[in-house]
Design an enzyme around this catalytic site. Structure first.
Site, PDB file in Angstrom:
ATOM      1  N   GLU A 222      -1.604  67.580  39.916  1.00 36.34           N
ATOM      2  CA  GLU A 222      -1.507  68.887  40.591  1.00 36.34           C
ATOM      3  C   GLU A 222      -2.680  69.181  41.524  1.00 36.34           C
ATOM      4  OE1 GLU A 222      -0.657  71.841  37.595  1.00 36.34           O
ATOM      5  OE2 GLU A 222       1.175  70.837  36.974  1.00 36.34           O
TER       6      GLU A 222
ATOM      7  N   ASN B  20       0.271  62.753  40.316  1.00 36.09           N
ATOM      8  CA  ASN B  20       1.379  63.511  39.727  1.00 36.09           C
ATOM      9  C   ASN B  20       1.371  64.955  40.218  1.00 36.09           C
ATOM     10  OD1 ASN B  20       3.525  63.473  37.704  1.00 36.09           O
ATOM     11  ND2 ASN B  20       2.212  64.763  36.423  1.00 36.09           N
TER      12      ASN B  20
ATOM     13  N   HIS C  19      10.093  69.789  36.867  1.00 32.91           N
ATOM     14  CA  HIS C  19      10.472  70.946  36.048  1.00 32.91           C
ATOM     15  C   HIS C  19      11.396  71.764  36.938  1.00 32.91           C
ATOM     16  CE1 HIS C  19       7.517  69.916  33.072  1.00 32.91           C
ATOM     17  NE2 HIS C  19       6.597  69.831  34.003  1.00 32.91           N
TER      18      HIS C  19
ATOM     19  N   GLU D 251       8.137  64.450  34.189  1.00 36.74           N
ATOM     20  CA  GLU D 251       8.199  65.598  33.274  1.00 36.74           C
ATOM     21  C   GLU D 251       9.522  66.345  33.399  1.00 36.74           C
ATOM     22  OE1 GLU D 251       4.690  68.093  33.695  1.00 36.74           O
ATOM     23  OE2 GLU D 251       3.401  66.364  34.029  1.00 36.74           O
TER      24      GLU D 251
ATOM     25  N   ASP E  96      12.659  68.459  33.042  1.00 39.34           N
ATOM     26  CA  ASP E  96      13.435  69.385  32.212  1.00 39.34           C
ATOM     27  C   ASP E  96      14.233  70.291  33.139  1.00 39.34           C
ATOM     28  OD1 ASP E  96      11.380  71.227  32.980  1.00 39.34           O
ATOM     29  OD2 ASP E  96      10.351  71.032  31.059  1.00 39.34           O
TER      30      ASP E  96
END
Ligand code: XIL
Length: 538
Positions: A339, A384, A420, A449, A451
Site C-alpha cells: 500500500e 502489493n 477486496h 487478498e 474477498d
C-alpha cells in the site's frame, strides 16, 4: 506436494475438533446467568483492592430486561469492573460463549468496553494472567448487546478462570474522566459449548484446489489458532487450499512489538503448518504504513523525535534480513512493500499516513526490494496494493512505479492485487485489463487478498445474505476464477489467495463499517461450503 498433502489430510482428519466459529445451536451447559431480578449480585464482585474498590449494586433505574440491572460506579482505574468466577477447573479446549448487555449514560458519545479473562495457576506463587478477549463500542444512552467466545488455551499449569468487564487499559497517571465512567450490565450469560456439537468441516465435498491446481495455486490467509492441527478449520484448510499466508501474524507489530525483541511464536506456527502440509507460502508483509509498533519511527535516543533517515535505513535492512533469513526456506513469495500508493497514483507521503516516505524519501521502496533480494536470491518479491482494478489512476500509478523500478534494475518480480472487492464493482472486464496491463511489464500478477463483500459501499447498512445474493456472489467468484485460469495459462497469474477461510473470521465484518456483518468468502460461519464454493468446483 499433492501426495504429501493427501496422506497428511487423511491422517489428521481423524483428530479431535475445536473451532472459533459462533454457534447458537450448539448443545451447552449454563455457567453464569445473571438478570439481577432477585436483587442480589449473583456472584459478581468488584475487581478493585479491598478498601479502594468500585461499587457494585443492583439498580432499578436502568435495565435491559425485567426490572433490574447491575450498576458499577465509583471507578478510579480503567480495569475496575464486575468480575465472576467462570470455573475453578480450566480444561484446555473448552469453549465458552458470552452474551451481555451494557449501558452507560456518561462519557463520550461512544465508549469502548473490554471483555477479559483472568487466570490463576496451580502454583499459587505464579501470579495471575490477564487477557483481553474482545473490545466493544457502546454508544452512550443505548443498551448494547456484546457477544464473544473464549476458548481455554492449552496450558496444563492453569487453574481458575474469572471473566470480567473493564475499559481499555491505561496506566494510572493517564486515566481521565472518560475512563472512570459508571455503567450498567444486564442479562449476562456464559455458556459452555459442547464440543460434540461444534461445527465440522465437510468431508464429502470436492477439494477446491483440484479444479485449479494445473493452472494456479489457491491460497488462504489464516490466524495462528486456525492452524491448530486439532481444529476443524485446519481440516478445511488442508482439504481445499495449496497456499498459505498469515492475516496478521506476519506484520511487524506481531513480529517485533519492542525493538530488538522478536516474537516469532505465531508466525512460526503458521509457517510450520504450511511446511508440514506441503503448502506454498507467502509472507505479508515486510513493510507497511499500518500495524507498526510504536517504536518503529522513533529516534532511539529521544522518543519524542522521529528517527533519522540513517536509523530507518538500518532498521529496514536489519528487519528484512532477519525475517527472510529465518523463513526463506519455507516462504517463497514475499510482500516486500504494501500500500505505498495514494488513490491518485502518487506515492503515499507522511500526510497520507506513511512516515517511511517522509523520513527516507521515495527511495525506501527500491531499498526494501534490494535488501530483500540480498537476503534471498530466489524469493518472489511482490509489491502489493488495493483498488488497483477499481481505480484506473491508481492502476496506472502502479504500472509507472513498477516500470521505473524495473528500469532502475530494482528486483521486483510481481504485482499483488489485493482485490477486496464488492459484489457490484468492479466488472470482470476491468480485472482482465488490469492483469494484462501489469503482465505487459513482464512481471507476474498475484491475487493476494480476494474477498467479495455483499455490500455496495461504506454507507450501506447491514445486508442480509439472501440466496439471491449468494448466487450472484457465486457467479462472480466463478467468472473471476475462469479469468485467473485464462491469465495463469498465459503465464501471468501465479497464485490466488482468498483473505480468510470462513465468513465468521473475515475482517469485512468490521471494515469499513464497524460491526456490519459481511459474507465475503467461500465458507460460512459454521464451516459449511457456500454457493460460491460450489461454483468453483463444478
Ligand atoms: C487486515 C486483517 O485482515 C485484519 O484482521 C486487521 O485487523 C487489519 O488488517 N489490506 C491488507 C491487509 O494489506 O493486511 C489487511 O488485513 C486488509 C487490507
Amino acid at each position: 506436494m499433492l501426495i504429501m498433502k493427501r496422506s497428511l489430510t487423511v491422517l489428521l482428519i481423524m483428530l479431535l475438533v475445536s473451532t472459533a466459529a459462533f454457534a447458537q445451536n450448539w448443545n451447552h451447559e449454563v455457567m453464569i446467568q445473571s438478570d439481577f431480578e432477585n436483587g442480589n449480585l449473583d456472584g459478581w464482585e468488584p475487581r478493585g483492592d479491598k478498601g479502594a474498590e468500585e461499587s457494585l449494586t443492583v439498580a432499578s433505574n436502568a435495565k435491559h430486561g425485567g426490572r433490574r440491572s447491575l450498576y458499577i460506579s465509583e471507578r478510579e482505574k480503567t480495569w475496575q469492573g464486575p468480575r465472576h468466577m467462570l470455573t475453578d477447573n480450566a480444561v484446555a479446549g473448552d469453549v465458552f460463549r458470552m452474551t451481555a448487555w451494557i449501558y452507560c449514560e456518561e462519557g463520550p458519545a461512544k465508549s469502548a468496553f473490554v471483555f477479559s479473562v483472568e487466570r490463576s495457576f496451580k502454583d499459587e506463587n505464579a501470579g495471575h494472567a490477564y487477557s483481553n478477549v474482545k473490545t466493544f463500542q457502546v454508544p452512550r444512552g443505548e443498551w448494547t448487546k456484546v457477544e464473544a467466545e473464549y476458548t481455554v488455551g492449552d496450558d496444563p499449569t492453569q487453574k481458575n478462570i474469572w471473566v470480567y468487564f473493564e475499559l481499555p487499559y491505561k496506566s494510572d497517571d493517564m486515566v481521565e474522566d472518560s475512563d472512570r465512567i459508571s455503567f450498567y450490565v444486564d442479562d449476562i450469560e456464559f455458556l459452555k459449548l459442547d464440543p460434540e456439537s461444534r461445527p465440522k468441516a465437510q468431508a464429502n465435498i470436492p477439494n477446491l484446489y483440484d479444479k485449479w491446481i494445473s493452472s494456479f495455486d489457491v491460497g488462504v490467509s489464516v490466524t495462528s489458532t486456525e492452524v491448530d492441527f486439532t481444529s476443524q478449520t485446519a481440516q478445511l484448510l488442508m482439504k481445499h487450499f495449496t497456499a498459505l499466508v498469515a492475516g496478521n501474524a506476519q506484520k511487524i507489530d506481531s513480529i517485533q512489538p519492542v525493538e530488538g525483541e522478536y516474537n516469532w511464536a505465531m508466525a512460526d506456527k503458521i509457517v510450520e503448518f504450511g511446511a508440514l502440509t506441503g503448502m506454498r507460502q507467502r509472507w505479508h508483509t515486510l513493510l507497511w504504513h499500518q500495524q507498526n509498533p510504536a517504536w518503529l519511527f522513533k529516534d532511539p535516543d529521544n522518543s519524542n523525535r522521529q528517527a533519522s533517515k540513517a536509523v530507518m535505513d538500518s532498521r529496514l535492512e536489519s528487519y528484512i534480513t532477519t525475517v527472510m533469513d529465518r523463513y526463506s526456506f519455507d516462504v517463497e513469495s514475499w510482500d516486500v512493500v504494501n500500500e505505498v500508493l495514494n488513490e491518485n497514483g502518487t506515492l503515499r507521503t507522511g500526510a497520507q499516513g506513511s512516515p517511511w516516505y517522509d523520513i527516507m524519501g521515495a527511495e525506501y521502496i527500491d531499498k526494501a526490494f534490494r535488501y530483500a533480494r540480498a537476503a534471498d536470491s530466489n524469493a518472489q518479491l511482490v509489491i502489493n496494493d488495493y483498488n488497483l482494478v477499481s481505480n484506473p489512476q491508481k492502476r496506472q500509478g502502479m504500472y509507472n512505479l513498477v516500470k521505473g523500478m524495473l528500469d532502475r534494475g530494482v528486483p521486483v518480480d510481481a504485482i499483488g492485487m489485493q482485490m477486496h472487492i464488492s459484489l457490484y464493482d468492479p466488472p470482470v472486464s476491468e480485472v482482465r485489463e488490469t492483469i494484462e496491463l501489469f503482465g505487459s511489464l513482464g512481471v507476474k500478477v498475484l491475487v493476494t487478498e480476494l474477498d467479495i463483500s455483499i455490500h455496495r459501499n461504506d454507507s450501506e447498512g447491514t445486508i442480509v445474505a439472501t440466496n439471491a445474493i449468494l448466487e450472484k456472489q457465486a457467479d462472480l467468484y466463478r467468472d473471476l476464477f475462469d479469468l485467473f485460469k485464462e491469465q495463469a495459462d498465459k503465464g501471468v497469474v501465479d497464485m490466488v489467495v482468498i483473505w480468510g477461510a470462513t465468513d465468521g473470521g473475515s475482517w469485512k465484518n468490521d471494515f469499513p463499517v464497524k460491526g456490519r456483518g459481511d459474507a465475503p468468502l467461500l465458507f460460512d460461519d459454521r464451516l459449511q461450503a457456500k454457493p460460491a464454493f460450489y461454483a468453483l468446483v463444478e
